[in-house]
Write a protein that holds these residues in place. Sequence first.
Motif, mmCIF file in Angstrom:
data_model
loop_
_atom_site.group_PDB
_atom_site.id
_atom_site.type_symbol
_atom_site.label_atom_id
_atom_site.label_comp_id
_atom_site.label_asym_id
_atom_site.label_seq_id
_atom_site.Cartn_x
_atom_site.Cartn_y
_atom_site.Cartn_z
ATOM 1 N N SER A 1 0.806 -1.223 0.000
ATOM 2 C CA SER A 1 0.000 0.000 0.000
ATOM 3 C C SER A 1 0.838 1.270 0.000
ATOM 4 C CB SER A 1 -0.933 0.038 1.216
ATOM 5 O OG SER A 1 -1.928 -0.948 1.108
ATOM 6 N N GLY A 2 2.134 1.165 0.279
ATOM 7 C CA GLY A 2 2.986 2.346 0.255
ATOM 8 C C GLY A 2 3.388 2.829 1.642
ATOM 9 N N ASN A 3 3.058 2.056 2.673
ATOM 10 C CA ASN A 3 3.442 2.413 4.033
ATOM 11 C C ASN A 3 4.690 1.629 4.441
ATOM 12 O OD1 ASN A 3 0.953 4.023 4.801
ATOM 13 N ND2 ASN A 3 0.015 2.069 4.219
ATOM 14 N N SER A 4 5.478 2.213 5.340
ATOM 15 C CA SER A 4 6.686 1.545 5.806
ATOM 16 C C SER A 4 6.323 0.239 6.512
ATOM 17 C CB SER A 4 7.424 2.455 6.785
ATOM 18 O OG SER A 4 8.446 1.732 7.439
ATOM 19 N N LEU A 5 6.923 -0.834 6.052
ATOM 20 C CA LEU A 5 6.600 -2.154 6.584
ATOM 21 C C LEU A 5 7.025 -2.275 8.050
ATOM 22 C CD1 LEU A 5 5.612 -4.989 5.536
ATOM 23 C CD2 LEU A 5 8.009 -5.535 5.220
ATOM 24 N N LEU A 6 8.266 -1.955 8.321
ATOM 25 C CA LEU A 6 8.737 -2.073 9.708
ATOM 26 C C LEU A 6 8.247 -0.909 10.549
ATOM 27 C CD1 LEU A 6 12.258 -3.631 9.246
ATOM 28 C CD2 LEU A 6 10.094 -4.721 9.886
ATOM 29 N N GLU B 1 2.944 -1.004 15.989
ATOM 30 C CA GLU B 1 2.125 -2.043 16.598
ATOM 31 C C GLU B 1 2.746 -2.501 17.921
ATOM 32 O OE1 GLU B 1 1.337 -4.956 13.643
ATOM 33 O OE2 GLU B 1 -0.388 -5.793 14.733
ATOM 34 N N MET B 2 4.084 -2.645 17.917
ATOM 35 C CA MET B 2 4.761 -3.016 19.158
ATOM 36 C C MET B 2 4.579 -1.930 20.206
ATOM 37 S SD MET B 2 8.350 -4.544 17.623
ATOM 38 C CE MET B 2 9.077 -4.849 19.255
ATOM 39 N N PHE B 3 4.708 -0.688 19.777
ATOM 40 C CA PHE B 3 4.596 0.435 20.710
ATOM 41 C C PHE B 3 3.224 0.469 21.380
ATOM 42 C CE2 PHE B 3 3.522 4.837 21.720
ATOM 43 C CZ PHE B 3 4.604 5.214 22.507
#
Lengths: 303, 303, 303, 303
Positions: free
Chosen positions: C281-286, C292-294
């Motif tokens: 989609s164009g968003n940074s994968l990591l 999500e971790m945060f």
Amino acid sequence: MDFQPLLEEIAATLQPELGAQGRVADYIPALGRVPADRFGIALRTVDGEEAHAGDSTTGFSIQSISKLFSLTLGMRELGEALWDRIGREPSGNPFNSLVQLESEHGVPRNPFINAGAIAIADRLVSRLDAKAVTLELLSGLCGEQVAYDEEVAASEAATGFRNFALANFMKSFGRIDNAVSEVLDVYFHHCALRMSCLQLARATGYLCRDGRHPYGGAPVLTDRQARRVNALMLTCGTYDAAGEFAFRIGLPCKSGVGGGIVAVVPDRLTLCVWSPALEPSGNSLLGMKALEMFTARTGLSVF
Amino acid sequence: MDFQPLLEEIAATLQPELGAQGRVADYIPALGRVPADRFGIALRTVDGEEAHAGDSTTGFSIQSISKLFSLTLGMRELGEALWDRIGREPSGNPFNSLVQLESEHGVPRNPFINAGAIAIADRLVSRLDAKAVTLELLSGLCGEQVAYDEEVAASEAATGFRNFALANFMKSFGRIDNAVSEVLDVYFHHCALRMSCLQLARATGYLCRDGRHPYGGAPVLTDRQARRVNALMLTCGTYDAAGEFAFRIGLPCKSGVGGGIVAVVPDRLTLCVWSPALEPSGNSLLGMKALEMFTARTGLSVF
Amino acid sequence: MDFQPLLEEIAATLQPELGAQGRVADYIPALGRVPADRFGIALRTVDGEEAHAGDSTTGFSIQSISKLFSLTLGMRELGEALWDRIGREPSGNPFNSLVQLESEHGVPRNPFINAGAIAIADRLVSRLDAKAVTLELLSGLCGEQVAYDEEVAASEAATGFRNFALANFMKSFGRIDNAVSEVLDVYFHHCALRMSCLQLARATGYLCRDGRHPYGGAPVLTDRQARRVNALMLTCGTYDAAGEFAFRIGLPCKSGVGGGIVAVVPDRLTLCVWSPALEPSGNSLLGMKALEMFTARTGLSVF
Amino acid sequence: MDFQPLLEEIAATLQPELGAQGRVADYIPALGRVPADRFGIALRTVDGEEAHAGDSTTGFSIQSISKLFSLTLGMRELGEALWDRIGREPSGNPFNSLVQLESEHGVPRNPFINAGAIAIADRLVSRLDAKAVTLELLSGLCGEQVAYDEEVAASEAATGFRNFALANFMKSFGRIDNAVSEVLDVYFHHCALRMSCLQLARATGYLCRDGRHPYGGAPVLTDRQARRVNALMLTCGTYDAAGEFAFRIGLPCKSGVGGGIVAVVPDRLTLCVWSPALEPSGNSLLGMKALEMFTARTGLSVF
């Protein structure tokens, strides 16, 4: 002109290619069982001359070719009122797409996409015993008894969820008057008509005769109506490949996923070719090739 | 057949309706200034017979009729390679829509929508001095000097944001090789060609002559190519009303928002009618009526 | 709460995955050159506490994160009038699609798709020296000089045909007042802003402070406006993955194809993460994984 | 905080506007009969405090608010497998559109458009007695017996052609396992649930309690699942006005064409407002106004 040698030559030339490419429709078992290597071709001229070669007297499922006859019945029964709920423009979309139907509020683009034929079936159901009248018309047109393949009709009904979607969708716009199940019963039976190339070449004869019956000469359609059917065939008759047909073949054609294609040379003849393996748009692959050979050799094209 | 009385009768019959309905294109001043009550009609047969009535020698902006000539040049220059970046199917969408272009990755549906003609202009630009060669071709075809209306060309360029969008959009898919400004300069000039009905009836003569030059007889296109142009005209030549034209008129036609329509009767004649007021699809309202009268009276139809 | 150990742990956890998956944007050379294994993360709380780890002070191309600042300037300059030509709904389509723009007559769905940011740039151009004012705003917000990467801006202009198409398309609907070239010059420069995670965490601080400046406390936006920016980020800020972000991360976010993502925890903190490899989609994968971790570890989510 | 005076004030303020604007849904008689001037509002906090005003104990047809409960049941029964056949993105299209469903091959965009809820109903039908289990769940959640309005369910079935179209369309893509009639029977019954504002404020209590039952405290959903429902409400819960709700109200909401809207303030309270007259997107006009007043006065917003 004696067409018999030409049809034989076309059949012979294509013989090595039969079944080699394309894909037989298999969304219902009765269609999937048809051997891919069948090929038939038949024509009948305005003078009653006939020529045919290959499996030209074998019956096959005419599928969307029946939309020609639904349209013919619709024009006879409703005249100009038929066009209240159906357009006359090419769709630019696959035959069973719902997208355009949504933006155009349930009015199908033309009588040769599924939605258009379903809309006609609905209007026929309001006026006559559509299944019986269709058989009567066709049996008269080709001079012998025509029948529905009930196994095919039942399979279409059991698996035709897209058509149920189309009919319900149009009904949600108020464009279908009768019960969806009743309308689709007619539609599925029309698709399930079983005819041979020779029968179809005969039965469509009114389209090259300004609307007159191929045998008796009585009007099936008016001159103007018959020309308009031809015009619709040329612009909309072959799924999303109408431009390609006009470009390569140059004749009004109507095809079906059973592998049949009917072509009209106005004032000259009607022709039917059948070969079950389809190209991706849903038209018979070798049927198209045969028609291209026919027009290249005879110079018969409307352009 | 002597067509002169018929054309005069058509002109006389439509006289009372001139300017009463429809809407003259006014997106640029030079078009909006044209009086709505103009009407011209002209034809030229394969035998060189000519007939014309009304404002048949008045020049008008041919606009999208020029797409015929772009296509002709494209076919001559590129042969089959022309079709690498252009389709041959009706679009089912308005002539300047970007929707289909997005889902089909920058490949225009056919040569007669704006995107298609822009794509051809790009390929011409890579090969020749497209503006000069077009004038040369047309001047030769109609036997007198043809010119661009530079005021129209400049207005098209100043206001043609949709065409800039189409060209940039195709370029974003890698389908345009040259600078957008250079490609559109050719495209806008093509739209700005100024010709009369009589000039267009003459200039399109190769389309009813199996591709042969209307005067010299040398091939402008091959027989096959000329038929294919006719096929494309019939399926795609009149914006989103191609089905309606085929249904009501039954001839290959190409229209422009300047109010002109060219029609071809293969092997017989080419005809041009002009009346500036348009119906909603962008075709000349009385031009369509005139053509319908012509085919009804002469029985000339491809169907 | 001391966030420093958490950010370090996130950076350490993701270290082995850097560059292993996803794809660095390479449509212009300056982006394609960025090593795929970079990772930075930084946050600043309402109390001014800062934490950061990894490449958190390395400048990167903020790309569409700049749409936040265009929107902020647009809201300040135009107030409610900004919404005359821009909607506030998710688009359900890719960020650079023209389809919806056509059916909605040139009014972009929201300020975070390209067309929306271009429409804002146009309105800024009418009112102020947009490039200079943007730098001034950002330099003030993060307390140090911010600059455009002119190489990136030039590359965007040289290859941004899709954006030229969008701007011309809107202009064809009368939705762009200024020259396309001038409007896009601002737009391309906004995309070419070069900032670090730490600078972005600081600069966006007004979004977790009811609109007040992260340092001085003066209003950048009103309370209501700041909440609305957050609402738009949550519903529209991450291309066609806004639902996925809300579902998995649960914070208002704005991402860019340079690999940066800004997230807001209202009344608590702003955070920026950067890792150049993108998901489809164009968003940074990591970047997504880090966020999500945060939220999983802190329980900070708006839901 | 004592909410009772605020709810009374909101009810009193809106009193003069009741029935003045908007349009009561009338596609089925039972909905059309509801007086346009009804208004109810109720909330229940995590501490069990309740407040309500107006027609807050009058049952109404909850319609699409039921999609919350279908989703809850689906998440419980299927876990992550629920998402095999349903997306989580805003649709950018009307709630009953078939367009996107066609381009995305029968996978609905999210659980809150009709197609999504039908897809969940199908999967519930394969696993349990969906109508009975739903009543059981809801009766437990609000502490009193909840029932279907069988007249509404029958009317929905008799007129829901668009939903029949959606279900058949998904089935044509192989995305529906059970008979369409059986699936839609569940779907239509869910739409026909009859509950009051107070009942809904109570029943949705698990959404502001990290998934725990509003009375017993047992998990209805996991913490993570409950947050995700809230995220989906915010991005997709209010037809094609989700952006507008987020922008103006800033809370996860789910609306129905019966005029009800449920809103969640995570960790604080759930609230339900009801007023039958709808704005064009299908959300309660005064319901939206009431929610806007509530968040403006309390400052409760997720942003």
